[in-house]
Write an enzyme that holds these catalytic residues in place. Structure first.
Site, mmCIF file in Angstrom:
data_model
loop_
_atom_site.group_PDB
_atom_site.id
_atom_site.type_symbol
_atom_site.label_atom_id
_atom_site.label_comp_id
_atom_site.label_asym_id
_atom_site.label_seq_id
_atom_site.Cartn_x
_atom_site.Cartn_y
_atom_site.Cartn_z
ATOM 1 N N GLY A 93 -43.202 -23.550 -3.974
ATOM 2 C CA GLY A 93 -43.011 -24.192 -5.218
ATOM 3 C C GLY A 93 -42.135 -23.909 -6.449
ATOM 4 O O GLY A 93 -41.878 -24.420 -7.121
ATOM 5 N N GLY A 110 -39.022 -23.786 -5.049
ATOM 6 C CA GLY A 110 -37.294 -24.212 -4.811
ATOM 7 C C GLY A 110 -37.146 -23.177 -2.974
ATOM 8 O O GLY A 110 -36.254 -23.697 -2.871
ATOM 9 N N GLY A 164 -37.987 -23.096 -0.223
ATOM 10 C CA GLY A 164 -37.988 -23.778 1.178
ATOM 11 C C GLY A 164 -36.907 -24.987 1.432
ATOM 12 O O GLY A 164 -36.341 -24.736 2.171
ATOM 13 N N LYS A 165 -36.713 -25.368 -0.618
ATOM 14 C CA LYS A 165 -35.544 -25.925 -0.433
ATOM 15 C C LYS A 165 -34.327 -25.642 -0.405
ATOM 16 O O LYS A 165 -33.520 -26.577 0.399
ATOM 17 C CB LYS A 165 -35.527 -26.987 -1.595
ATOM 18 C CG LYS A 165 -34.554 -28.136 -2.108
ATOM 19 C CD LYS A 165 -34.605 -28.658 -3.487
ATOM 20 C CE LYS A 165 -33.580 -29.299 -3.863
ATOM 21 N NZ LYS A 165 -33.612 -29.394 -5.326
ATOM 22 N N TYR A 190 -41.218 -32.406 3.084
ATOM 23 C CA TYR A 190 -40.244 -32.661 3.527
ATOM 24 C C TYR A 190 -39.823 -34.293 3.041
ATOM 25 O O TYR A 190 -38.882 -34.644 2.931
ATOM 26 C CB TYR A 190 -40.324 -32.689 4.920
ATOM 27 C CG TYR A 190 -40.622 -31.158 5.368
ATOM 28 C CD1 TYR A 190 -39.460 -30.670 5.120
ATOM 29 C CD2 TYR A 190 -41.612 -30.824 5.535
ATOM 30 C CE1 TYR A 190 -39.421 -29.093 6.276
ATOM 31 C CE2 TYR A 190 -41.972 -29.040 6.349
ATOM 32 C CZ TYR A 190 -40.623 -28.350 6.115
ATOM 33 O OH TYR A 190 -40.698 -27.619 6.960
#
Length: 140
Positions: free
Chosen positions: A80, A82, A84-85, A112
């Site tokens: 939550g 950022g 993974g982004k 995703y």
């Protein structure tokens, strides 16, 4: 947070990779297999907070047309925020002319989708342990 992005496998503690995958409920195997998987990938991304490994991902690709994304994982306490982004963006940046596919852990599809991915209508899978993948809701 002091975020550092690393795009190679130098000095990675593969036990930490395995432990993160286990912690987030993803498939994990012997550390030597994870090491080989990442080292044989087209793109790797490791994210650190100072010296602490907090997330990673990889892709296999021909480098020009097709790329498959695997092993996207972020420690729960960093989800939550950022990370993974950032992992996905780094993978895409390395192969900007490619189409991308991935399979998400059940329940993570929304993440995703927020990055522009869409569900495949014709996606298929053949797994070594089909029953396990069915039980984990990856296949029908």
């Amino acid at each position: 947070m002091s975020i550092k992005v690393q795009n190679n496998c130098a000095n990675i503690n593969w036990h930490e990779v395995r432990n993160i995958l286990k912690t987030v409920g993803m498939s994990y195997v012997d550390v030597d297999i994870h090491k080989k998987s990442f080292e044989n990938s087209y793109t790797v991304v490791f994210i650190f907070d100072d010296e602490k490994l907090i997330g990673f991902g990889r892709s296999i690709s021909d480098g020009v047309r097709q790329s498959a994304i695997y092993d996207i994982a972020t420690l729960p306490e960093y989800q939550g925020k950022g990370i993974g982004k950032l992992i996905i963006e780094n993978i895409i940046k390395n192969t900007p002319t490619c189409n991308f596919i991935l399979y998400a852990s059940p329940g993570k599809e929304g993440f995703y989708e927020s990055l522009g991915f869409r569900k495949l209508k014709t996606g298929m899978g053949l797994f070594i342990d089909m029953e396990r993948m069915k039980n984990k809701n990856f296949i029908k």
